[in-house]
Enzyme design. Structure first.
Site, PDB file in Angstrom:
ATOM      1  CB  CYS A 266      28.765  45.535  31.524  1.00 24.77           C
ATOM      2  SG  CYS A 266      30.335  45.881  32.306  1.00 24.77           S
TER       3      CYS A 266
ATOM      4  NE  ARG B  55      38.181  45.330  35.056  1.00 22.70           N
ATOM      5  CZ  ARG B  55      37.619  46.235  34.263  1.00 22.70           C
ATOM      6  NH1 ARG B  55      37.844  47.513  34.471  1.00 22.70           N
ATOM      7  NH2 ARG B  55      36.845  45.874  33.268  1.00 22.70           N
TER       8      ARG B  55
ATOM      9  CG  HIS C 274      30.324  40.241  31.330  1.00 18.15           C
ATOM     10  ND1 HIS C 274      29.684  41.016  30.390  1.00 18.15           N
ATOM     11  CD2 HIS C 274      31.104  41.097  32.057  1.00 18.15           C
ATOM     12  CE1 HIS C 274      30.072  42.287  30.544  1.00 18.15           C
ATOM     13  NE2 HIS C 274      30.921  42.354  31.557  1.00 18.15           N
TER      14      HIS C 274
END
Lengths: 450, 228
Positions: free
Chosen positions: B96, B131, B195
């Site tokens: 990320c 997002r 993640h």
């Protein structure tokens, strides 16, 4: 009161009566119904009340409950919203459900979700804001800590006359200047000495100095990023504290004894985070004119105040059911488990619904590695994401031989009965806890409802 | 230097620490332990000295946007050592924010351009109204991976001959909404938006572990030659 608000109030109240007495339920529907008729119904419902808004990531429910217990001592009747109903409909319902008694001062103490502070403030004109802490929490829903605090700040800005009672050990709460009157509370323990120079563990968030972006240090650190912080670069440090915890005298998973001001206090619940909650409640109570003796008496009342922690007796088991929802809260629960003197069994339930947070990565930021495993005789893993939970515990050093998985609640409850220890700790995310409680209620192990 | 001690550099572990990526390092340490290796994890934070070649593995995780801007200012001090380390086939995993900072720049939601290390030809543009949050699945050279993404940064390769994606999307977004690929594989460098943490996918974890052990053995024998 406008005609529309009057109708909304009557409609809401009768729907509450109907749902509560006939259908035995209804925490948010009457509020929703009343708001349909008049979106501003809260404005008229709250007229004449002094309102205390409790917000922050962790500790809202417990702090609210303790404030209510304390203020009842002096003012008799205090309006509040039930555990967890901290969105707008839940708050409207709380006002609709409240039976008015004749009191000198009408006080409402409300737990409000961080994202709703602005909207509730617009409608209620609170006289006090209580800020507990800001930690990372279900980042897929809430975003990052600065975004969360900005939402609270937007609310406070609408009420410059309100008093802010905030955790002074959280650096974020003194990062923004307000015209409001401010009262800070915090820990001033005997080992808090100016010559101490400590850093927070690497898994701590929010450690940057709000003034100069260097990493904060501590003269004394209580947990996560809370403590007597200072910036070695620019000198920014903790604000002056009005109310303090001066000593922690005794700590077990089910009891706390500590000193605030000149007096000792006991509560029937464990966890350092709950001392912060008690301190916040104490600060509010003192602000409302209670004496130390009145607060101590309220805290010592025989009734156990739960917050998000519940004691269940099942067969010969003493079960502590504890809600976990973010890494800081979970870490503190793990620290609390390390104060357990007896052998115990651990049950870990992980769901990934919207209310739990759909991202389960956060369990990796909590320090399961630091859990004292000698005391843990058996581990049960369940919930939708039992596989992720089991893998996390295996990596943390739990012997797979002592672990078993139970995705199904019926068999989980049977397995709990067979655990080798009397003491059982269940750590669970929100929807897994609801599912487990529902099953336990069906089996008459607990009463239905929250 | 111990033959059986694996040294891991965790870049800004105390600041880039909010999305559970610490799990990647915990999983690697666990797997390495099973192979007979101890691990030492060093937090390389603001102002710290750092030579990548002192380590068997470099890890850089995701963090909050504000922390990332602070890290971006400190990071250029390590550009040369990281550039050499990556181009010399040494193992590194960036997730990320850490992945974004290896590129030439990232443009924040407010339109500010923040320079990255410019070691890899890629750039990132933040789009807060788009997002990308949710479960991801993609196919890598080591098999399928299941993870979770939560980013507003959209990452694009500027030299598609040099950079290759880590995987092809089955579910979710990956690098950006257009390319349907996830992450980056360049020599023994892996960048990813995953993640979960990523390395709960033990197929990828084992592959990275092999790279780490290979470089560790090389490093140990080089150190021995020097002392002889």
């Amino acid at each position: 009161m406008s005609f529309k608000s009057g109708i909304a109030k009557v409609a809401g109240k009768s729907s509450y009566w109907f749902l509560h007495n006939v259908l035995k339920g209804g925490t948010s529907f009457p509020g929703k119904f009343a708001m349909k008729i008049d979106p501003n119904v809260l404005n008229s419902l709250a007229k004449g009340y002094e309102t205390v808004i409790v917000t922050g990531t962790n500790g809202k429910t417990m702090t609210t409950a303790l404030i209510v217990e304390a203020l009842k001592k002096k003012y008799g009747d205090v309006l509040t919203n039930p555990s967890g109903s901290n969105m707008q409909q839940g708050i409207v319902t709380a006002f609709l459900a409240h039976k008015h008694k004749h009191v000198k001062r009408k006080i409402a103490v409300l737990e409000v979700d961080e994202a709703n502070v602005k909207m509730v403030t617009k409608l209620l004109h609170p006289s006090v804001f209580v800020l507990t802490n800001i930690f990372r929490d279900q980042m897929d829903r809430y975003g990052e800590i600065y975004t969360t605090y900005d939402k609270i700040v937007d609310g406070i800005k609408l009420a410059p006359d309100a008093t802010i009672i905030a955790n002074g050990d959280a650096s974020i709460f003194s990062s923004v200047e307000f015209p409001n009157k401010k009262i800070f509370y915090g820990f001033k323990l005997p080992d808090d000495k100016p010559e101490n120079d400590l850093k927070a563990p690497v898994n701590t968030d929010g450690v940057l100095c709000p003034k100069c972006d260097h990493i904060l240090h501590y003269h004394s650190r209580i947990y996560a990023n809370l403590g007597d912080f200072f910036c070695p670069n620019c000198g920014y440090d903790r604000p002056d504290l009005t109310f303090t915890v001066n000593n922690i005298l005794e700590q077990t998973p089910n009891s706390l004894k500590f000193q605030m001001g000149n007096k000792d206090y006991s509560i029937n619940i464990g966890g350092t985070y709950n001392i912060y909650n008690a301190l916040a409640a104490y600060s509010v109570a003192r602000h409302f004119g209670l004496t130390e003796a009145e607060v101590a008496q309220a805290f010592a009342e025989n009734k156990r105040i739960f917050g998000r922690q519940e004691l269940i007796h099942y067969g010969n088991k003493d079960i502590d059911l504890i809600l976990v929802k973010n890494p800081v809260g979970l870490d503190e629960v793990l620290h609390m488990l390390n104060t357990e003197k007896d052998d115990y069994s651990l049950v870990a339930l992980l769901n990934a619904n919207h209310a739990d947070g759909i991202d389960t990565s956060w369990i990796w930021d909590a320090d399961f590695e630091g859990l004292n495993k000698d005391k843990i005789k058996k581990v049960l893993v369940g919930g939708q994401r039992w596989h992720d939970m089991g893998f996390r515990l295996e990596i943390a050093g739990f012997d797979p031989g002592t672990m078993s998985t139970n995705p199904d609640y019926d068999s989980l409850i049977e397995e709990i009965k067979k655990l080798p220890t009397k003491k059982v700790y269940i750590l669970s995310t929100y929807t897994a806890m609801l599912a487990l409680r529902k099953k336990m209620a069906e089996k008459k192990i607990i009463k239905a409802g929250m | 230097m111990s033959d059986k001690l694996i040294k891991i550099a965790y870049l800004y572990e105390d600041l880039m620490n909010t999305y559970g990526d610490s799990g990647d390092v915990k999983i690697l340490s666990f797997l390495l332990k099973r192979e007979g290796y101890d691990t030492q994890v060093d937090n390389i934070s603001l102002g710290d000295e750092f030579n990548a070649f002192d380590y068997d593995f470099v890890f850089f995780g995701g963090g909050q946007d504000f922390e990332q801007t602070v890290v971006a200012k400190d990071l250029p001090r390590h550009k040369e050592t990281l550039r050499k380390y990556i181009n010399d086939d040494k193992p590194m995993l960036c997730i990320c924010g850490g992945y974004q900072l290896m590129g030439s720049y990232y443009k924040t939601n407010s339109g500010v351009t923040i320079p990255g290390l410019d070691i890899l030809p890629l750039h990132t543009v933040f789009k807060s109204d788009k997002r990308m949050i949710g479960d991801t699945r993609y196919m890598t050279e080591w098999g399928e991976v299941k993870a979770f993404e939560n980013h507003s940064g959209q990452t694009y390769f500027d030299n598609k001959d040099k950079l290759h994606p880590l995987g092809d999307m089955i579910e979710g977004y990956g690098n950006n909404p257009q390319d349907h690929v996830e992450g980056l594989r360049y020599r023994n460098f892996i960048g990813s938006y995953s993640h979960g943490p990523l390395l709960k996918n033990t197929n990828v974890a084992n592959a990275i572990m092999k790279m780490i052990i290979a470089w560790h053995q090389e490093r140990v024998s080089e150190a021995k030659k020097v002392t002889e």
